[in-house]
Design a protein around this motif. Structure first.
Motif, PDB file in Angstrom:
ATOM      1  N   ILE A 192      -6.097  -0.949 -11.715  1.00 18.82           N
ATOM      2  CA  ILE A 192      -5.739  -1.414 -10.360  1.00 18.82           C
ATOM      3  C   ILE A 192      -6.660  -2.485  -9.813  1.00 18.82           C
ATOM      4  N   LEU A 200      -5.358  -6.052  -9.616  1.00 21.79           N
ATOM      5  CA  LEU A 200      -4.035  -6.302  -9.029  1.00 21.79           C
ATOM      6  C   LEU A 200      -4.185  -7.008  -7.680  1.00 21.79           C
ATOM      7  N   THR A 251      -2.468   2.402 -15.173  1.00 21.34           N
ATOM      8  CA  THR A 251      -2.547   1.047 -14.617  1.00 21.34           C
ATOM      9  C   THR A 251      -3.955   0.718 -14.150  1.00 21.34           C
ATOM     10  N   PHE A 276       0.169   2.020  -5.294  1.00 21.70           N
ATOM     11  CA  PHE A 276      -1.005   2.882  -5.470  1.00 21.70           C
ATOM     12  C   PHE A 276      -1.596   3.269  -4.128  1.00 21.70           C
ATOM     13  N   ARG A 281      -0.715  -3.806  -5.486  1.00 17.19           N
ATOM     14  CA  ARG A 281      -1.409  -2.524  -5.349  1.00 17.19           C
ATOM     15  C   ARG A 281      -0.678  -1.557  -4.424  1.00 17.19           C
ATOM     16  N   GLY A 319      -9.216   0.355  -2.848  1.00 14.53           N
ATOM     17  CA  GLY A 319      -8.768  -1.038  -2.907  1.00 14.53           C
ATOM     18  C   GLY A 319      -9.193  -1.847  -1.688  1.00 14.53           C
TER      19      GLY A 319
END
Ligand code: ADP
Ligand code: ADP
Length: 240
Positions: free
Chosen positions: A68, A71, A66, A79, A76, A52
């Motif tokens: 991600i 998001l 999900t 996660f 996030r 991310g």
């Protein structure tokens, strides 16, 4: 336990570099995957997209059910908590003790905002940090400044810090690239033992095929932003 599903993921940087081109793979819970490839093949980009740290520009990444990648940063958060990360350059705070660095594993994102919080950790958290240090065989260095350690020891501190957050998934970006071969081997062996005993999923970026053969279950090789092979380690060719 959580499956990771990467579906036709593309990443084009703002300057036009196509670092990932429709990459797809599914990583099962507890699997140890080595991402292998030469410089510029897209390994770090895939690592950053999974963690991310970089947005993707096409496709989807699912952690469990999900998706991600779309998001927000705050959405996030759960996660990120599932994912422990270690990096080539350790990202320790050099002037702080080993124990304080490990304590930052529980503070998570706030650690970057309030490094001064570490001294106020609860007794329970301190005991957990010492326990994590014992697991990486560094308990006797708890009070040592982290910049006094060798590279291999620093990476073991980073592993202990990562364990503080009880991750399900471990993301490692070239964790041994700054270490000499012996220290690198020790760090990989330790990481491998820990992910095996806790049944964690490991996604580890490496560029050394010999290491990948010894420590992974599965090797995904990237070239020019595409997956060129995805194999169980025990079936890799000698001249791979
Ligand atoms: P690897 O980790 O396999 O060395 P990278 O994912 O770092 O590969 O890089 C893949 C490609 O994307 C390379 O061509 C690299 O120069 C480019 N790249 C990486 N990061 C950026 C960035 N922030 N901006 C533009 N191009 C980038
Ligand atoms: P590290 O030594 O920490 O692994 P990297 O080689 O991954 O560092 O790159 C350091 C930074 O430079 C990263 O933020 C990466 O995204 C960026 N970067 C890498 N290649 C390029 C590029 N070709 N253009 C712009 N930024 C890049």
């Amino acid at each position: 336990m959580t499956q990771i599903t990467i579906d036709t993921v593309s990443k084009t940087y703002p300057n036009g570099t196509k670092a990932l081109k429709e990459v797809s793979c599914t990583i099962s819970p507890g699997e140890a995957v080595i991402l292998l490839g030469h410089n510029g093949s897209g390994k770090s980009t895939l690592f950053k997209c999974l963690g991310g740290f970089e947005p993707i520009t096409g496709g989807t990444i699912h952690i469990g059910d999900t998706e991600i990648s779309h998001l927000s940063f705050s959405q996030r958060r759960p996660f990120r908590k599932k994912m422990g990360t270690i990096f080539q350059h350790f990202h320790l705070i050099p002037t702080l003790s080993v124990l304080q660095n490990v304590l930052f594993g529980t503070l998570g994102e706030t650690s970057f905002v309030f490094p001064a919080l570490a001294p106020f950790a609860s007794q329970e958290t301190r005991e957990k940090a010492l326990h994590c240090l014992e697991r990486v065989n560094l308990a006797e260095y708890a009070g040592t400044r982290s910049d006094e350690l060798s590279g291999g020891q620093k990476q073991r501190v980073a592993i202990a810090r990562m364990l503080m957050q009880d991750p399900e998934i471990v993301l490692a970006d070239e964790p041994i690239a700054s270490l000499d071969p012996r220290a690198g081997h020790e760090v990989m062996e330790l990481l491998w033992e820990i992910v095996s005993e806790r049944n964690l999923t490991l996604i580890c970026v490496l560029h050394q095929i010999e290491i990948a053969k010894q420590f992974g279950d599965r090797v995904i090789a990237l070239k020019h932003g595409s997956i060129i092979s995805d194999t169980r380690v025990n079936t890799l060719d000698e001249d791979f």
